[in-house]
Write an enzyme that holds these catalytic residues in place. Structure first.
Site, PDB file in Angstrom:
ATOM      1  N   ASP A  44       0.845  -1.184   0.000  1.00  0.00           N
ATOM      2  CA  ASP A  44       0.000   0.000   0.000  1.00  0.00           C
ATOM      3  C   ASP A  44       0.888   1.244   0.000  1.00  0.00           C
ATOM      4  O   ASP A  44       1.564   1.531   0.992  1.00  0.00           O
ATOM      5  CB  ASP A  44      -0.883  -0.026   1.255  1.00  0.00           C
ATOM      6  CG  ASP A  44      -2.164   0.749   1.084  1.00  0.00           C
ATOM      7  OD1 ASP A  44      -2.140   1.777   0.385  1.00  0.00           O
ATOM      8  OD2 ASP A  44      -3.188   0.342   1.663  1.00  0.00           O
TER       9      ASP A  44
ATOM     10  N   ASP B 237      -2.842   4.685  -2.513  1.00  0.00           N
ATOM     11  CA  ASP B 237      -3.830   5.348  -1.670  1.00  0.00           C
ATOM     12  C   ASP B 237      -4.227   6.700  -2.253  1.00  0.00           C
ATOM     13  O   ASP B 237      -3.354   7.485  -2.662  1.00  0.00           O
ATOM     14  CB  ASP B 237      -3.227   5.525  -0.274  1.00  0.00           C
ATOM     15  CG  ASP B 237      -4.188   6.080   0.736  1.00  0.00           C
ATOM     16  OD1 ASP B 237      -5.202   5.409   1.008  1.00  0.00           O
ATOM     17  OD2 ASP B 237      -3.931   7.181   1.257  1.00  0.00           O
TER      18      ASP B 237
ATOM     19  N   GLU C 208      -6.797   3.769  -5.443  1.00  0.00           N
ATOM     20  CA  GLU C 208      -7.966   4.194  -4.666  1.00  0.00           C
ATOM     21  C   GLU C 208      -8.363   5.566  -5.165  1.00  0.00           C
ATOM     22  O   GLU C 208      -7.577   6.507  -5.110  1.00  0.00           O
ATOM     23  CB  GLU C 208      -7.646   4.254  -3.169  1.00  0.00           C
ATOM     24  CG  GLU C 208      -8.850   4.678  -2.344  1.00  0.00           C
ATOM     25  CD  GLU C 208      -8.515   5.069  -0.921  1.00  0.00           C
ATOM     26  OE1 GLU C 208      -9.380   4.917  -0.053  1.00  0.00           O
ATOM     27  OE2 GLU C 208      -7.386   5.539  -0.674  1.00  0.00           O
TER      28      GLU C 208
ATOM     29  N   HIS D  95     -10.540  -1.611   5.016  1.00  0.00           N
ATOM     30  CA  HIS D  95     -10.225  -1.073   6.344  1.00  0.00           C
ATOM     31  C   HIS D  95     -10.920   0.253   6.640  1.00  0.00           C
ATOM     32  O   HIS D  95     -10.874   0.730   7.773  1.00  0.00           O
ATOM     33  CB  HIS D  95      -8.708  -0.881   6.458  1.00  0.00           C
ATOM     34  CG  HIS D  95      -8.173   0.063   5.430  1.00  0.00           C
ATOM     35  ND1 HIS D  95      -8.086  -0.251   4.094  1.00  0.00           N
ATOM     36  CD2 HIS D  95      -7.704   1.328   5.541  1.00  0.00           C
ATOM     37  CE1 HIS D  95      -7.595   0.774   3.426  1.00  0.00           C
ATOM     38  NE2 HIS D  95      -7.357   1.744   4.279  1.00  0.00           N
ATOM     39  N   ASP D  96     -11.562   0.854   5.629  1.00  0.00           N
ATOM     40  CA  ASP D  96     -12.251   2.132   5.809  1.00  0.00           C
ATOM     41  C   ASP D  96     -13.769   2.000   5.797  1.00  0.00           C
ATOM     42  O   ASP D  96     -14.471   2.991   5.986  1.00  0.00           O
ATOM     43  CB  ASP D  96     -11.850   3.116   4.705  1.00  0.00           C
ATOM     44  CG  ASP D  96     -10.454   3.688   4.886  1.00  0.00           C
ATOM     45  OD1 ASP D  96      -9.965   3.704   6.032  1.00  0.00           O
ATOM     46  OD2 ASP D  96      -9.842   4.105   3.885  1.00  0.00           O
TER      47      ASP D  96
END
Length: 543
Positions: A96, A196, A246, A320-321
Site C-alpha cells: 500500500d 492510496d 484508490e 479497512h475504511d
C-alpha cells in the site's frame, strides 16, 4: 482477456490480522503463520495495508519512513520471510503506497519546518495571515484542510489529518523520491501495488475558496494526474504488475483513463459510489436506509460503461475504511448466513478483480461498540466531537458511529472461539466483536454450508470459468429488490440473480436450457418461466 480477471486479492490489515508475539498488535509474522489458510482459500495476492515506520496517528497511513518497517509489525527479515513463504505458495505480496501525503514526522517535513527551501518545496506551503487559512477547503477528517506552523511561519495543506501533510507532485524531485521507493520494494520481491487516494495528487495552479463545496472539485482527478501516473508506472517498470488506485469522488470517465491498458497507468480502480447508497443527502454522517435502486443503477452504469471502454473495476464491498457489508446491506439476524453469501456472490461473479477483506470470508459483522472509549480511529473520534458540537447527544452520535466508523472493520480477525478470538493471548489494541465465539474460522473451516466454504466455491468458479474472468457483462431489468446480470463469452452464458430483500421475490424470465451453477439455497425454484427467490437468495445459472 481481462487483466487479472481470474485473480483474487485478499486484503490484510496487519494490526488486526494475527498477533504472533502476544503484544496485542498483529504483525508480519502473524501473516506468515496464516499463509496456508490463505492458500487454501484460493487467493493470488495479499494486499497489506501500511506497516512502514509511522507515529500511527492514522493507523499507518501517516508514514514517517517508506523503507523502514515499524517495530510494532516486526523487522525487514520478517518481511523478507513473508515474501519468500508467500512465493512458495504462489501468492504475491501487494503493498500500500501512500503517495499523496507523508506524516509530519517524516524527515522531509521536519527539514521543511526548519526552513530548508528544498524540502519546503516537497510539500504545499502557503503564506497567509495567521488567522486566515489560504482557502476554505475542508479536511476529509473534518475541520480546515490547512494548518499554520509557527515553526515554518507558513500554512501547509493536509487533505486528511493535520499530521498528514500533502506532497507537492509538481516538484520533479518528489516524483523521483517516490519512484525510488517503488524500486526499493520491487527489489524485495513485491509483486503489486495499491496506491492510496492517488487521484488527489495533482493540485491546482491557483488555490482559491470553494463557495459551493468543500474544495474537492479543485484537486480530485487534477489536470496532471494522468501525466504523473504514466511517468511513475513507466519509470518504475510496473506496467505488468497488478496495480490498483484508490479513487476518491472520481468519475467513470476518469477511471477508464486510469485503468484502460492502452493508457499504461493502472490495472484497475477502486471507486466508492456503490458504498454511498446509505448516505443521506450524500453525507456520510447522516443515516438512511440503503437505496437498492440506486445501488443497482450504479453497478449497471459502472460495469457496462467501464467495459465499453476497456477499463477495469476492482470488485469489493469491504476494506479497512468501510463498515462490514453484512451489517450494512445484509441481515445480522434470521437471514445472516444467506445475506452474507448473497452479497459475496453478487460481487464475485461480476467483471473485474474481486478483493476480499480479512474476515469478510467468514461473515464478520460490525462490533457495535457501546462507548466512545472503545473507538480508536482518528476520523471517528473527530466526528464524534463534531456531531456533539452540531447538537446531537452522546447516544445519537454513537448510533451514527455504530453505522459509519472505520473501526467497524478493524476489530481483530476471528480465528477461533478461544480468548480474544485466537488473535492474541493478551488484550488486543481494539476490542474483539462479541460474536466471535460463533463467527470464527475454526467453526467454519470444515462446515460445507459455511460462509467460508461458499467463498471457496466462488473463487474456484471464477478460476474455472473463463466466462466470469474474461466475459462481458450486461444487466437484466428486474423489480426494485432484485439485482441481476448476464455474463457471456461466445455461446457460454451465466445469469446471476440476487434478492436484496428479506422477503420472497419473483421474476418472469426464460431459463429453459440453464442449470444451477451455485446458490445459497437448495434447488432452483423455477416454474413456468417464473423464478422465485427466497429472502436474500443468490443463484447463478449456466447454459
Amino acid at each position: 482477456m481481462i487483466p487479472f480477471g481470474e485473480k483474487i486479492v485478499y486484503q490484510v490489515y496487519p494490526k488486526s490480522f494475527k498477533d504472533s508475539n502476544n503484544d496485542g498488535f498483529g504483525d508480519l509474522s502473524g501473516i506468515v503463520e496464516k499463509l496456508d489458510y490463505l492458500k487454501d482459500l484460493g487467493i493470488d495476492y495479499i494486499w497489506i495495508t501500511p506497516f512502514f515506520l509511522s507515529p500511527q496517528k492514522d493507523n499507518g497511513y501517516d508514514i514517517s519512513s517508506y523503507t523502514k518497517i515499524d517495530p510494532e509489525f516486526g523487522s525487514m527479515k520478517d518481511f523478507e520471510l513473508l515474501v519468500k513463504e508467500a512465493d512458495k505458495r504462489n501468492i504475491g505480496i501487494m503493498l500500500d503506497m501512500v503517495f499523496n501525503h507523508t506524516s509530519t514526522e517524516h524527515i522531509w517535513f521536519q527539514n521543511a519546518l526548519d526552513g530548508d527551501k528544498k524540502y519546503q518545496n516537497y510539500y504545499i506551503f502557503k503564506e497567509a495571515p495567521k488567522d486566515k487559512a489560504p482557502t476554505n477547503w475542508v479536511s476529509k477528517f473534518g475541520g480546515s484542510a490547512w494548518e499554520y506552523s509557527k515553526r515554518a511561519g507558513k500554512w501547509y495543506l493536509h487533505l486528511f489529518d493535520v499530521s498528514q501533510a500533502d506532497l507537492n507532485w509538481e516538484n520533479p524531485e518528489v516524483r523521483e523520491e517516490l519512484k525510488n521507493i517503488i524500486f526499493f520494494w520491487k527489489s524485495k520481491g513485491v509483486r503489486g501495488f495499491r496506491f492510496d487516494v492517488i487521484n488527489l495528487i495533482s493540485k491546482p495552479d491557483v488555490f482559491e475558496d470553494d463557495n459551493v463545496g468543500d474544495g474537492r472539485r479543485f484537486y480530485t482527478d487534477g489536470k496532471k494526474v494522468h501525466q504523473y501516473l504514466k511517468e511513475l508506472v513507466r519509470d518504475t517498470g510496473i506496467k505488468d504488475y497488478i496495480t490498483v488506485g484508490e479513487m476518491s469522488s472520481t468519475s467513470i470517465k476518469e477511471c477508464i483513463k486510469y485503468s484502460n491498458p492502452g493508457e499504461k497507468e493502472l490495472s484497475m480502480c477502486f471507486n466508492f459510489h456503490h458504498l454511498k447508497v446509505d448516505y443521506k443527502d450524500g453525507d456520510k454522517w447522516k443515516l438512511m436506509a440503503p437505496d437498492i435502486a440506486s445501488l443497482k443503477s450504479i453497478f449497471k452504469e459502472w460495469q457496462e460503461k467501464i467495459q465499453s471502454s476497456n477499463g477495469l473495476n476492482a470488485l469489493f464491498w469491504c476494506n479497512h475504511d468501510q463498515p462490514r457489508i453484512v451489517s450494512r446491506l445484509g441481515d445480522e439476524g434470521k437471514y445472516y448466513k444467506e445475506s452474507a453469501k448473497m452479497l459475496a456472490g453478487l460481487i464475485h461473479l461480476m467483471r473485474g478483480t474481486p478483493y476480499i477483506y480479512q474476515g469478510e470470508e467468514i461473515g464478520m459483522t460490525d462490533p457495535h461498540f457501546k462507548s466512545i472509549d472503545m473507538y480508536r480511529d482518528v476520523e471517528s473520534l473527530n466526528y464524534y466531537k463534531i456531531l456533539m458540537e452540531q447538537g446531537l447527544n452522546s447516544d445519537e452520535a454513537l448510533t451514527i458511529l455504530d453505522r459509519r466508523s472505520r473501526d467497524n472493520s478493524r476489530t481483530p480477525m476471528q480465528w477461533s472461539a478461544k480468548k480474544n478470538a485466537g488473535f492474541s493471548k493478551v488484550s488486543p489494541w481494539i476490542n474483539v466483536a462479541d460474536n466471535y465465539k460463533s463467527i470464527n474460522v475454526e467453526n467454519e473451516k470444515d462446515d460445507k454450508d459455511s460462509i467460508l466454504s461458499f467463498y471457496k466455491k466462488l473463487i474456484t468458479i471464477r478460476k474455472e470459468n473463463t466466462v466470469i474472468s474474461a466475459g462481458n457483462i450486461s444487466f437484466i431489468d428486474t423489480n426494485e429488490n432484485i439485482i441481476a446480470y448476464k455474463r457471456s463469452l461466445g455461446e457460454r452464458k451465466i445469469l446471476v440473480f440476487c434478492n436484496m430483500s428479506n422477503k420472497d421475490e419473483s421474476l418472469d424470465i426464460d431459463l429453459d436450457g440453464f442449470k444451477k451453477l451455485i446458490g445459497n439455497y437448495g434447488e432452483l425454484n423455477y416454474i413456468d418461466k417464473n423464478l422465485r427467490l427466497s429472502p436474500y437468495e443468490f443463484v447463478a445459472v449456466e447454459n
